[in-house]
Design an enzyme around this catalytic site. Structure first.
Site, short mmCIF file in Angstrom:
data_model
loop_
_atom_site.label_atom_id
_atom_site.label_comp_id
_atom_site.label_asym_id
_atom_site.label_seq_id
_atom_site.Cartn_x
_atom_site.Cartn_y
_atom_site.Cartn_z
N GLY A 172 -4.52 -4.64 -3.83
CA GLY A 172 -5.45 -3.80 -4.40
C GLY A 172 -4.72 -2.40 -4.82
O GLY A 172 -4.04 -1.68 -4.00
N HIS A 173 -4.72 -2.17 -5.92
CA HIS A 173 -3.70 -1.23 -6.69
C HIS A 173 -5.00 0.00 -6.91
O HIS A 173 -5.29 -0.01 -8.08
CB HIS A 173 -2.92 -1.68 -7.81
N LYS A 191 2.32 1.75 -5.33
CA LYS A 191 2.83 1.11 -6.56
C LYS A 191 1.72 1.52 -7.62
O LYS A 191 2.50 1.74 -8.96
CB LYS A 191 3.08 -0.21 -6.41
N ASP A 203 0.94 -1.15 0.00
CA ASP A 203 -0.06 0.00 -0.02
C ASP A 203 0.59 1.25 -0.02
O ASP A 203 0.32 2.30 0.52
CB ASP A 203 -1.06 0.35 1.02
N GLN A 241 2.03 -6.34 -3.00
CA GLN A 241 2.49 -6.33 -1.61
C GLN A 241 3.71 -5.41 -1.54
O GLN A 241 4.13 -4.85 -2.21
CB GLN A 241 2.28 -7.57 -0.94
P1 IMP Z 1 -2.92 -12.62 2.60
O1 IMP Z 1 -1.81 -12.18 1.46
O2 IMP Z 1 -4.20 -12.40 2.25
O3 IMP Z 1 -2.69 -14.25 2.93
O4 IMP Z 1 -2.23 -11.83 3.63
C1 IMP Z 1 -1.05 -11.94 4.43
C2 IMP Z 1 -0.78 -10.73 4.87
O5 IMP Z 1 -0.39 -9.93 3.95
C3 IMP Z 1 -1.69 -9.94 5.92
O6 IMP Z 1 -1.20 -9.24 6.83
C4 IMP Z 1 -2.38 -9.12 4.85
O7 IMP Z 1 -2.94 -7.90 5.45
C5 IMP Z 1 -1.17 -8.59 4.08
N1 IMP Z 1 -1.60 -8.21 2.76
C6 IMP Z 1 -1.76 -8.80 1.51
N2 IMP Z 1 -1.83 -8.44 0.56
C7 IMP Z 1 -1.60 -6.99 1.12
C8 IMP Z 1 -1.70 -5.83 0.25
O8 IMP Z 1 -2.16 -5.80 -1.09
N3 IMP Z 1 -1.62 -4.66 1.06
C9 IMP Z 1 -1.18 -4.58 1.99
N4 IMP Z 1 -1.35 -5.99 2.92
C10 IMP Z 1 -1.36 -6.88 2.37
MG MG Z 2 -3.02 -1.88 -1.73
#
Ligand code: IMP
Ligand code: MG
Length: 435
Positions: A42-43, A18, A15, A226
């Site tokens: 989420g971009h 990007k 977040d 991420q």
């Molecule tokens: P997962 O990727 O849904 O398995 O989540 C694993 C960890 O990554 C958690 O702490 C989520 O909040 C974090 N996470 C996954 N995708 C994002 C993202 O796009 N932005 C911020 N945190 C993320």
């Molecule tokens: Mg995001």
């Protein structure tokens, strides 16, 4: 023309913004590859066509001259992608040049179901996942039972393979009890029929497409998902995602060999955010956090969850730089800190257990969870600024005190050049130095 490959990677826990950088770079790109992650990402992109929150679609989609590739290590949820396509079509965004790797992994409802169950079983030690089925998808891949996107080209084989996978999982997880609907093939029949029809033709030999671009001197952008600290190997394990989020992770998944690699851009925000469980030493006080969250709209794009907000963590930034060795970095959302002086930077951690200070990012998240921030504002040298500089495009239009803050961050990204400073959410809001 020589080939140029540029990776865009989150410096912290995702977040960072990007999406905006990809959207900007895509103005002069030939290909944008989204190599890793899934609908957990989420971009957010704001441009002349509207406001978009893409989860799977590569960020080059707003330039009609760009090939957009869903890469080899993506956890691909066809249902999410179909609805994303729908949104884009409604906004008249052309999607003819979208290609899906046949090697990506299909994420389906049963993965999401299992994600929820796994989280529940962990009690206090839940990860705080996005419940998008990311972990279970990569588990299947590693277990060598995953369904790959190539199956979207063959609906009857897909349904066959799916039935086998579901039968096996049912035997494993529900040997006696009631079987949830996500474990019955019928549950997916209609959606997958549409997916095969609409997405099947987009599944193409993307490795070959990428080879052609490497040969003809294209400008290729790798879109990270991420951030470095969520990387499954180098991040704050176990509070991480399940894929590679570093420059190296992107290169492998995008099929870019090292000799073709040109630049890597680390994306940082002027403050830090994190969602999910785990250590976050530089977290702000409640009222300040709430204010910055509101001003910076720090709510999850995928889940709507409130993000935790902290001061810029210099120790974590240096770690991200050690891991990735970014050639460039960008700083976004400095405008959100206008009027919030004095400004602090976390330059060290204090470990209350042993009573020492360290500037070494720990290997284990359990240590990070214990650490307190050693916040400095450089002996009142960072009083902050009140001048509104939203939308500024020239260095000269940035407040002096903001420039001083930015300069104070330089030592935390050693060896990288500052390429861009964001001054607002729109594509045109920013001082472009070297992007
Ligand atoms: P997962 O990727 O849904 O398995 O989540 C694993 C960890 O990554 C958690 O702490 C989520 O909040 C974090 N996470 C996954 N995708 C994002 C993202 O796009 N932005 C911020 N945190 C993320
Ligand atoms: Mg995001």
């Amino acid at each position: 023309m020589t080939t140029e490959v540029i990776a865009v990677v989150g410096g912290k826990w995702g977040d960072e913004g990007k999406g905006k950088i990809i959207d900007l770079l895509a103005e002069n790109a030939d290909v944008v590859i989204r190599p890793t992650g899934g609908a957990n990402a989420g971009h957010t992109i704001k441009n002349h066509l509207g406001n978009f929150a893409n989860h799977l679609m590569p960020g080059g989609i707003f330039n009609p001259d760009v090939d957009n590739i869903i890469g080899n290590n993506v956890a691909f949820n066809p249902q999410v992608f179909l609805s994303e396509l729908d949104t884009l079509h409604k906004a008249s965004v052309p999607t003819e040049r979208v290609y899906i790797s046949p090697r990506a992994s299909l994420t389906l409802g049963f993965h999401q179901y299992l994600d929820g169950q796994q989280e529940q079983s962990k009690g206090d030690e839940y990860v705080g996942t996005t419940k998008q089925g990311i972990g279970p998808t990569y588990m299947d891949k590693a277990e060598r039972v995953g369904l790959r996107t190539s199956l979207l080209k063959d609906p009857s084989l897909l349904m066959n393979c799916l039935a086998k996978v579901l039968a096996r999982k049912t035997a494993l997880y529900f040997p006696r009890g009631e079987v949830p609907e996500q474990f019955k093939p019928e549950y997916y029949e209609e959606m997958l029929k549409e997916a095969c029809q609409v997405l099947g033709p987009m599944v193409q030999d993307t490795d070959r497409i990428i080879n052609c671009h490497l040969d003809k001197g294209s400008r290729i952008i790798l879109e990270g998902a991420q951030g470095t600290l969520l990387d499954v190997t180098y991040g704050t394990y176990p509070n991480v995602t399940s894929s590679g989020c570093t420059v190296m992770g992107l290169m492998e998944a995008a099929k870019i060999p090292p000799q073709n690699f040109s630049r890597s851009i680390g994306v940082f925000k002027a403050y830090d955010t994190k969602v999910g469980n785990g250590g976050f030493p530089s977290r702000m006080s409640d009222d300040l956090e709430a204010r910055i969250r509101e001003k910076g709209q720090e709510f999850g794009t995928t889940t709507g969850r409130e993000r935790m907000v902290g001061w810029f963590d210099g120790v974590a930034a240096e770690y991200a730089q050690e891991i990735n060795r970014f050639t460039d970095w960008v700083l976004l959302k400095g405008d959100v800190l206008t009027g919030e002086g004095p400004i602090y930077i976390c330059r060290q951690y204090h470990d209350p257990k042993v009573g020492f200070k360290t500037n070494q990012f720990p290997l284990e998240d359990r240590d990070l969870q214990r650490y307190k921030p050693s916040l400095v504002n450089d002996g009142d040298l960072l009083p902050g600024w009140d001048e509104d500089f939203q939308g500024a495009t020239k260095w000269e239009d940035l407040p002096q005190e903001f420039i001083k803050y930015v300069s104070s961050l330089f030592p935390h990204v050693p060896g990288a050049r500052l390429a861009y400073i964001g001054t607002g959410p729109r594509r045109e809001d920013g001082v472009n130095l070297f992007l």
